[in-house]
Design a protein around this motif. Sequence first.
Motif, mmCIF file in Angstrom:
data_model
loop_
_atom_site.group_PDB
_atom_site.id
_atom_site.type_symbol
_atom_site.label_atom_id
_atom_site.label_comp_id
_atom_site.label_asym_id
_atom_site.label_seq_id
_atom_site.Cartn_x
_atom_site.Cartn_y
_atom_site.Cartn_z
ATOM 1 N N UNK A 94 43.469 43.489 34.943
ATOM 2 C CA UNK A 94 42.774 43.321 36.195
ATOM 3 C C UNK A 94 41.503 42.522 36.186
ATOM 4 N N UNK A 95 40.539 42.674 35.245
ATOM 5 C CA UNK A 95 39.481 41.722 35.106
ATOM 6 C C UNK A 95 39.779 40.268 34.668
ATOM 7 N N UNK A 96 40.707 40.002 33.968
ATOM 8 C CA UNK A 96 41.199 38.546 33.635
ATOM 9 C C UNK A 96 41.640 37.804 34.852
ATOM 10 N N UNK A 97 42.471 38.922 35.727
ATOM 11 C CA UNK A 97 43.267 38.247 36.705
ATOM 12 C C UNK A 97 42.187 37.828 37.830
ATOM 13 N N UNK A 98 41.220 38.863 38.084
ATOM 14 C CA UNK A 98 40.223 38.721 39.133
ATOM 15 C C UNK A 98 39.417 37.378 38.732
ATOM 16 N N UNK A 99 38.901 37.323 37.534
ATOM 17 C CA UNK A 99 38.113 36.031 37.242
ATOM 18 C C UNK A 99 38.846 34.787 37.517
ATOM 19 N N UNK A 100 40.100 34.677 37.367
ATOM 20 C CA UNK A 100 41.097 33.628 37.762
ATOM 21 C C UNK A 100 41.001 33.282 39.499
ATOM 22 N N UNK A 101 41.246 34.750 39.871
ATOM 23 C CA UNK A 101 41.413 34.514 41.503
ATOM 24 C C UNK A 101 40.244 33.855 41.950
ATOM 25 N N UNK A 102 39.067 34.458 41.427
ATOM 26 C CA UNK A 102 37.668 34.009 42.181
ATOM 27 C C UNK A 102 37.410 32.732 41.678
ATOM 28 N N UNK A 103 38.082 31.996 40.675
ATOM 29 C CA UNK A 103 37.693 30.618 40.386
ATOM 30 C C UNK A 103 38.876 29.932 40.925
#
Length: 368
Positions: A94-103
């Motif tokens: 989740x942390x890695x996916x969320x970072x990619x979502x927000x970018x």
Amino acid sequence: MTDDAVHDLSRDEARRLVVRAQLLDAERPGDVVEVAEQLGSIKIDPTAVIAPSEQTIAWSRIGWAYEPGQLRKAVEQDRLLFEYDGHFHAASLLPALLARMRGRVFRARAAGWMEANARFRADVLARLRAEGPMLAAQIPDTSQVAHGDEGGWYGSNQVPMMLDLLSYLGEVGIVGREGRQRIWDIGERVFAGVPERDYDEAGAELDARRLQAAGLARQKSPWTPIGDAGEPARVEGSDWKWRVDPAALETLHDDPGGRVAILNPYDGMLFDRPRLKELFDFEYILEQFKPKAQRVYGYFAHPILVGDRFVGLLDAALDKKKENLVVTAVHELDLTAPLDPEEREMVDAELRDLAEWVGVPLVFAGER
């Protein structure tokens, strides 16, 4: 290993790496969370010729110990898995996916539609913030511009498409399901407390996890993008440039052996079609969208893996009225080297286990 060294793998070793990485060897995982942690994600699809993909993907790894309710518990109660973009993902991603979502930056068409529907976007977010969690059907469609969905996936209501696009940005998230319908909430609540990651570092982490699930992947593959993860490798008889998961290499020779696995057509093992052909000499074509007269193996044929060989395709369906699993055919792929009696019995035993898991009798109605 030095940076310029390359691992040399036989074809048997290459196939074994892939099978083990996909948890399809004789050493079965203990539960659905372990499956998701290794594979990264489990595909969700409503097509249920035998059972939905998210359930059969788990069953084909875990076997008799898997019960369908375990998946929902892991997602909605234990929060060890989460739903995003048509998959159940391991919570550790989740942390890695969320970072990619927000970018994430949308392509021109989607970006233009979002810009034209700025007020609609604000309305959806405000409704969820004030009243969520809720179904898409509970959110009014206040759109200014229709999306022009030529594919017909969304229909005339613009809310589902807006929710999907907002989910790709991390502005909303899925917190559960009511039947097959997704329950949505505002991203501020869904992702509260998730540690932040650097965008590029998150991308490298996701590349490594994709390689973990693949075991071995082509260095530059649109099907299994793994960037610079892992270490370079050569495979006997292949001129492709490969990357291999070093952790998988370390345990390559601690081999528990193979088994039979019946794979849902949307199983991640089958996603990288070029790799299937290159390593397994298996060219899989899903005939679901072909006219009936053009089908050779059936509407939703499930590939059958024995050890590290794809040996057949299962044409079977759940007859809900008669409450049985009807096997129309087990199509063997190599008629020059048919299954021996022991292999055939192993396949039949897996079919019986499948029917028992679905909870109905097994009926053979076609060729054997």
